[in-house]
Motif scaffolding. Structure first.
Motif, PDB file in Angstrom:
ATOM      1  N   LYS A   3       0.818  -1.211   0.000  1.00  0.00           N
ATOM      2  CA  LYS A   3       0.000   0.000   0.000  1.00  0.00           C
ATOM      3  C   LYS A   3       0.854   1.264   0.000  1.00  0.00           C
ATOM      4  O   LYS A   3       0.633   2.170  -0.818  1.00  0.00           O
ATOM      5  CB  LYS A   3      -0.922  -0.002   1.216  1.00  0.00           C
ATOM      6  CG  LYS A   3      -1.806   1.237   1.307  1.00  0.00           C
ATOM      7  CD  LYS A   3      -2.679   1.217   2.538  1.00  0.00           C
ATOM      8  CE  LYS A   3      -1.875   1.477   3.791  1.00  0.00           C
ATOM      9  NZ  LYS A   3      -2.731   1.630   4.986  1.00  0.00           N
ATOM     10  N   ILE A 264      -7.851   3.985  -0.983  1.00  0.00           N
ATOM     11  CA  ILE A 264      -6.864   2.973  -0.586  1.00  0.00           C
ATOM     12  C   ILE A 264      -6.517   3.127   0.889  1.00  0.00           C
ATOM     13  O   ILE A 264      -6.455   2.143   1.644  1.00  0.00           O
ATOM     14  CB  ILE A 264      -5.605   3.083  -1.463  1.00  0.00           C
ATOM     15  CG1 ILE A 264      -5.923   2.660  -2.900  1.00  0.00           C
ATOM     16  CG2 ILE A 264      -4.471   2.228  -0.902  1.00  0.00           C
ATOM     17  CD1 ILE A 264      -4.827   2.976  -3.899  1.00  0.00           C
ATOM     18  N   GLU A 267      -9.049   1.727   2.961  1.00  0.00           N
ATOM     19  CA  GLU A 267      -9.243   0.298   2.675  1.00  0.00           C
ATOM     20  C   GLU A 267     -10.622   0.026   2.083  1.00  0.00           C
ATOM     21  O   GLU A 267     -11.227  -1.019   2.323  1.00  0.00           O
ATOM     22  CB  GLU A 267      -8.995  -0.538   3.927  1.00  0.00           C
ATOM     23  CG  GLU A 267      -7.555  -0.418   4.428  1.00  0.00           C
ATOM     24  CD  GLU A 267      -7.250  -1.351   5.582  1.00  0.00           C
ATOM     25  OE1 GLU A 267      -8.193  -1.963   6.124  1.00  0.00           O
ATOM     26  OE2 GLU A 267      -6.068  -1.488   5.939  1.00  0.00           O
ATOM     27  N   ASN A 299      -6.626  -7.178  -3.070  1.00  0.00           N
ATOM     28  CA  ASN A 299      -7.136  -7.009  -1.715  1.00  0.00           C
ATOM     29  C   ASN A 299      -8.587  -7.453  -1.584  1.00  0.00           C
ATOM     30  O   ASN A 299      -8.982  -7.934  -0.511  1.00  0.00           O
ATOM     31  CB  ASN A 299      -6.987  -5.545  -1.290  1.00  0.00           C
ATOM     32  CG  ASN A 299      -5.568  -5.222  -0.851  1.00  0.00           C
ATOM     33  OD1 ASN A 299      -5.208  -5.447   0.296  1.00  0.00           O
ATOM     34  ND2 ASN A 299      -4.771  -4.719  -1.771  1.00  0.00           N
TER      35      ASN A 299
END
Length: 324
Positions: A3, A264, A267, A299
């Protein structure tokens, strides 16, 4: 790709060199917002706190930000020269609003709101602070203004607010200050705007007078230990709103990429995937979007392979709650 590697790769792009992310931190007592660590080196931060007892720095070149502006003025929604400011026993409770001691008397943290000094402080609006910093936009808004969160956010205006990617507030449930902006007002106002409630952390205190606690606390026990044994009730909330991205037609590539960075960081991988696919149709030549799609896909798939860990965490949470 991890990330932080993906975020760093995106924020090193020309778009952010020419127009860095702008972060606003209102009520930065003690420290600047810790969750900005991944984006701080590429960002401009405007930090505000009128109570210098816990925030004495006026300049700091090694702040970790691309650029940091520190304002020791009280932020107001209206353009006025100065205003009364109430310095309380706890610097984290100081406010331009007067504490409501009649209502606070029923809560054990009332002593933190005791007024130690009333003073006049110079004021500045957020729009004027942006202007003095050579800026005209905001990407991430975070405030803990002790009762004025909503009016400060509203003061940014309709030109700036739709471009904000994340907005964080700490409004109250109870009457802690006179004429404060509470959570119900925030919920009502933001309904229908281009934001949704991404997370909500309810903070609790004891609905018990401080003098009662002192009367019954066992000999030799610190008053702070009381919090481990007694029931607490909701008092205020940490509310984080994420832009829906539905107004993307008004955004350029820079805003679209930064919105993906925000998704991002939060999440929100489903949103990340959906928006990146949409933007790849709008900007088919942008290879960075393919990397984001691949990251989101990975993810999303991983989220289906963690049922055992989720069960363990849920069981631990229940055990802890039952024990306490």
């Amino acid at each position: 790709m991890k990330k932080n590697e993906l975020i760093s790769q995106l924020l090193r792009r020309r778009e952010f060199h020419e127009k860095p992310p702008v972060l606003i931190d209102v009520g930065a007592s003690g420290a600047i917002h810790g969750t900005w660590s991944d984006i701080a080196p590429y960002s401009i931060c405007l930090a505000f706190d009128a109570d210098e007892r816990e925030y004495p720095i006026t300049e700091k070149e090694d702040s970790g930000y691309k650029k940091l502006f520190l304002f020791h003025k009280i932020i107001t929604a209206d353009d006025i020269e100065d205003t009364d400011f109430y310095l309380t026993k706890s610097p984290y409770c100081s406010s331009l609003l007067q504490p409501d001691h009649t209502s606070l008397a029923f809560w054990n943290f009332q002593p933190l709101f005791e007024i130690e000094k009333k003073c006049k402080l110079k004021c500045i609006t957020l729009r004027k602070a942006l202007q003095e910093s050579g800026l005209n936009y905001v990407d991430w808004f975070k405030t803990d203004s002790q009762g004025t969160d909503l009016r400060l956010f509203q003061s940014l205006g309709n030109e700036i607010i739709p471009l904000i990617k994340i907005a964080e507030f700490e409004p109250g449930f109870i009457d802690a200050y006179r004429q404060e902006d509470k959570f119900d007002a925030l919920l009502k106002w933001i309904s229908g705007k281009s934001f949704f409630l991404d997370s909500l952390e309810v903070q609790h205190v004891h609905r018990t007078r401080a003098d009662i606690i002192k009367k019954f606390i066992p000999s030799g026990m610190s008053p702070d230990s009381y919090s481990f044994f007694a029931k607490k009730s909701p008092a205020w909330v940490n509310a984080l709103y994420l832009n829906t991205g539905l107004n993307y037609a008004e955004w350029d590539l820079r805003d679209s990429l930064l919105f993906l960075v925000a998704c991002i960081l939060r999440e929100q991988f489903g949103m990340t995937y959906e928006f990146a696919v949409l933007m790849s149709q709008r900007y088919p030549e942008e290879q960075a979007l393919n990397a984001i799609i691949e990251f989101a896909e990975k993810n999303i798939r991983l989220s289906f392979h963690r049922p055992f860990m989720r069960k363990v965490k849920d069981r631990l949470h229940r055990l802890i709650e039952n024990y306490l």
